[in-house]
Design a protein around this motif. Structure first.
Motif, short mmCIF file in Angstrom:
data_model
loop_
_atom_site.label_atom_id
_atom_site.label_comp_id
_atom_site.label_asym_id
_atom_site.label_seq_id
_atom_site.Cartn_x
_atom_site.Cartn_y
_atom_site.Cartn_z
N ARG A 1 12.97 2.37 -5.84
CA ARG A 1 12.47 1.34 -6.76
C ARG A 1 13.41 1.31 -7.96
NH1 ARG A 1 9.03 1.80 -11.23
NH2 ARG A 1 8.02 -0.16 -11.84
N GLY A 2 14.06 0.18 -8.16
CA GLY A 2 15.08 0.10 -9.19
C GLY A 2 16.35 0.78 -8.71
N LYS A 3 17.15 1.28 -9.63
CA LYS A 3 18.43 1.87 -9.26
C LYS A 3 18.34 3.37 -8.97
CE LYS A 3 21.47 -1.41 -11.64
NZ LYS A 3 22.56 -1.57 -12.64
N ARG A 4 17.42 4.07 -9.61
CA ARG A 4 17.47 5.53 -9.53
C ARG A 4 16.16 6.19 -9.12
NH1 ARG A 4 21.01 7.21 -14.92
NH2 ARG A 4 22.90 6.04 -14.36
N GLY B 1 17.46 2.09 2.46
CA GLY B 1 18.72 1.48 2.07
C GLY B 1 18.77 -0.02 2.19
N THR B 2 17.71 -0.66 2.72
CA THR B 2 17.69 -2.12 2.89
C THR B 2 16.68 -2.74 1.93
OG1 THR B 2 18.25 -1.90 5.23
CG2 THR B 2 17.30 -4.00 4.52
N ARG B 3 17.14 -3.71 1.15
CA ARG B 3 16.24 -4.38 0.21
C ARG B 3 15.19 -5.18 0.98
NH1 ARG B 3 19.10 -7.73 -4.37
NH2 ARG B 3 19.77 -5.60 -4.84
N VAL B 4 13.95 -5.09 0.55
CA VAL B 4 12.84 -5.78 1.21
C VAL B 4 12.14 -6.67 0.19
CG1 VAL B 4 10.68 -5.54 2.47
CG2 VAL B 4 12.50 -3.86 2.80
N SER C 1 10.90 -9.29 -6.80
CA SER C 1 12.11 -9.31 -7.64
C SER C 1 13.30 -8.60 -6.99
CB SER C 1 11.81 -8.66 -8.99
OG SER C 1 11.54 -7.26 -8.82
N GLY C 2 13.07 -8.05 -5.80
CA GLY C 2 14.17 -7.37 -5.09
C GLY C 2 14.44 -5.97 -5.59
N ALA C 3 13.45 -5.37 -6.26
CA ALA C 3 13.64 -4.03 -6.83
C ALA C 3 13.33 -2.91 -5.85
CB ALA C 3 12.79 -3.86 -8.09
N VAL C 4 12.84 -3.28 -4.64
CA VAL C 4 12.42 -2.26 -3.68
C VAL C 4 13.31 -2.28 -2.45
CG1 VAL C 4 10.55 -1.51 -2.15
CG2 VAL C 4 10.02 -2.35 -4.46
N ASP D 1 0.83 -1.21 0.00
CA ASP D 1 0.00 0.00 0.00
C ASP D 1 0.86 1.26 0.00
OD1 ASP D 1 -2.39 -1.40 -0.01
OD2 ASP D 1 -2.44 -1.56 2.18
N LEU D 2 2.00 1.19 0.68
CA LEU D 2 2.89 2.35 0.73
C LEU D 2 3.46 2.67 -0.65
CD1 LEU D 2 4.33 4.50 2.42
CD2 LEU D 2 6.16 2.85 2.87
N LEU D 3 3.80 1.63 -1.42
CA LEU D 3 4.31 1.85 -2.78
C LEU D 3 3.25 2.54 -3.65
CD1 LEU D 3 6.23 -1.49 -3.50
CD2 LEU D 3 7.19 0.72 -2.92
N LEU D 4 1.99 2.16 -3.44
CA LEU D 4 0.92 2.83 -4.19
C LEU D 4 0.74 4.26 -3.69
CD1 LEU D 4 0.30 -0.11 -5.13
CD2 LEU D 4 -2.12 0.48 -4.95
N GLU D 5 0.83 4.45 -2.38
CA GLU D 5 0.60 5.76 -1.78
C GLU D 5 1.60 6.79 -2.28
OE1 GLU D 5 -1.70 8.19 0.77
OE2 GLU D 5 -2.00 6.07 0.31
N VAL D 6 2.88 6.37 -2.37
CA VAL D 6 3.92 7.31 -2.81
C VAL D 6 4.08 7.32 -4.32
CG1 VAL D 6 5.16 7.08 -0.63
CG2 VAL D 6 5.83 5.64 -2.58
N LYS D 7 3.23 6.51 -5.00
CA LYS D 7 3.23 6.42 -6.47
C LYS D 7 4.51 5.81 -7.03
CE LYS D 7 -0.08 10.16 -7.21
NZ LYS D 7 -0.56 10.17 -5.83
N ALA D 8 5.08 4.87 -6.25
CA ALA D 8 6.24 4.12 -6.73
C ALA D 8 5.81 2.96 -7.61
CB ALA D 8 7.07 3.61 -5.55
N ALA D 9 4.54 2.59 -7.53
CA ALA D 9 4.00 1.51 -8.36
C ALA D 9 2.59 1.90 -8.78
CB ALA D 9 3.98 0.20 -7.58
N PRO D 10 2.18 1.54 -10.01
CA PRO D 10 0.86 1.93 -10.51
C PRO D 10 -0.26 1.01 -10.03
CG PRO D 10 2.08 0.78 -12.22
CD PRO D 10 3.01 0.92 -11.05
#
Length: 419
Positions: A408-411, A383-386, A376-379, A356-365
């Motif tokens: 999300r991703g590298k950049r 600084g810690t992969r989740v 996939s380890g992209a998040v 839900d947080l990824l949707l809230e901050v618009k990191a995922a559609p």
């Protein structure tokens, strides 16, 4: 190396009147010189650094620098370098901006130097008292319209049109030079290459009305080798005010300097010796991947503008972000480092699932995309992969109990603020 030789080494001389006469005068006695800064905003930007630092170079060489803040000319508008008419600001606004510029300029000059203390003046003090009839008779009669039309700042505007207000700007700046020459013996005006017409108009007025000799010197327009405009980024103008461009953002601008520009900028914007600059130039040629010249440039200029503590903080933030150890940052450093990153406020008393947080901050559609990114380890969070789809984020997970940095991703960065 005298002051003119130093300016030449650094590539800071574009045009100059009577080189031999100026060199002789500079060698014989302390010269009073000035640069004008019109308050067209509530802060100076890095395009103003070249003339500001030139004043400082002259002061270090024993001369007397004067920073003129254009509280009067700022009400008119300089046509130099502009394709269209400036918007006129109110007297109250210009007065506020003038005060802010005075404060900024005071950081670069020494007002207590023994023998050659710097000065700051406001041309509204004399331009605001001018009588129209007296000004036209005593000052305006010294300039022919033909002379004024021949100046680039006017000629370049004739096709689209130029108001009488901006047309008269040249005479007002010429009067500034005349006034400073009369009152404090100022004999040299310096400025950017676009000010050549205004500077020579001042020389013309001083020569005709007093018979005294004065001098003018301009510096080159700062350009970047890739053709993009100096002092501009995707985020906008690089300001000298820390509240408009943070020290970290300021540092990043300089550290991203192209190899083809870095030596030129070291000469322009630092007080490093020729030997130090030549050594850094050698390193650019032999080990460009180390980017040592860029690190030195960024530290030196950030320290000049914002102070040593701010420069060291900017370096620390850069190193922490490069290592990925976001948790090592303080809350204030997170705010500074991610000032331009999309941010979202989260109610502080609740936990929120990572999806839900990824949707809230618009990191995922969508939730589906959010799940795929997590699996996939992209998040990463602070600084810690989740990779845990059930992970919940609350205030206790925030840096200083407030900030959660999501990558999300590298950049692609996003900032959640618990409030």
């Amino acid at each position: 190396m005298n002051i003119l030789q130093e300016l030449e080494y650094r590539g800071l001389i574009n045009q100059m009147t009577d080189r031999e006469g100026l060199a002789k005068k500079l060698g014989e006695e302390p010269v009073t010189l000035y640069v004008g800064f019109d308050p067209t905003a509530d802060s100076l930007h890095i395009g103003s650094l070249l003339p500001i630092l030139a004043l400082r170079r002259f002061q270090l060489a024993g001369h007397v620098p004067v920073a003129l803040v254009g509280g009067g000319t700022g009400l008119i508008g300089d046509p130099s370098g502009k394709a269209s008419e400036r918007t006129l600001n109110t007297q109250d606004v210009v007065a506020q901006w003038t005060d802010k510029l005075r404060q900024q300029l005071s950081r670069f000059l020494d007002f207590y130097a023994a023998g050659n203390p710097a000065q700051i003046v406001n041309n509204y003090n004399w331009l605001g008292e001018l009588n129209v009839i007296g000004f036209l008779r005593d000052i305006g009669k010294n300039f022919t319209v033909n002379y004024m039309l021949a100046k680039d700042s006017v000629d370049s505007r004739l096709e689209k049109g130029i108001s009488f207000t901006e047309f008269s700007y040249m005479i007002l700046q010429a009067y500034d030079f005349y006034k400073l020459n009369e009152d404090i013996g100022c004999t040299l005006q310096i400025g950017g290459s676009d000010q050549w017409g205004n500077i020579t108009a001042g020389l013309e007025l001083i020569g005709k009305t007093t018979g005294r000799q004065a001098f003018g010197l301009t510096m080159p327009l700062v350009t970047k080798s890739d053709g993009t405009k100096f002092g501009k980024t995707e985020g906008g103008t690089i300001w000298l005010d820390a509240s408009k461009t943070s020290p970290y953002q300021f540092y990043q601008f300089w550290i991203n300097t192209d190899d083809n520009d870095v030596v030129k900028f070291l000469k322009y914007f630092t007080f490093l010796t020729a030997a130090e600059i030549d050594e850094l130039a050698r390193q650019v040629q032999e080990s460009p991947e180390k980017r040592e010249a860029q690190r030195v440039l960024a530290k030196e200029v950030t320290q000049l503008v914002h102070g040593e503590a701010a420069a060291l903080s900017a370096i620390r933030i850069s190193e922490v972000l490069f290592s990925g150890n976001v948790q090592a940052l303080s809350g204030s450093e997170v705010e500074e480092a991610f000032k331009d990153v999309p941010s979202t406020e989260i109610a502080g008393g609740t936990e929120i699932g990572l999806i839900d947080l990824l949707l809230e901050v618009k990191a995922a559609p969508s939730k589906r995309q959010a799940r795929q990114d997590i699996e996939s380890g992209a998040v990463s969070v602070n600084g810690t992969r989740v990779t845990d789809l059930e992970k919940k984020i609350g205030r206790d997970d925030g840096i200083d109990g407030r900030f959660v940095v999501i990558r999300r991703g590298k950049r692609n960065y996003y900032l959640a603020k618990f409030v």
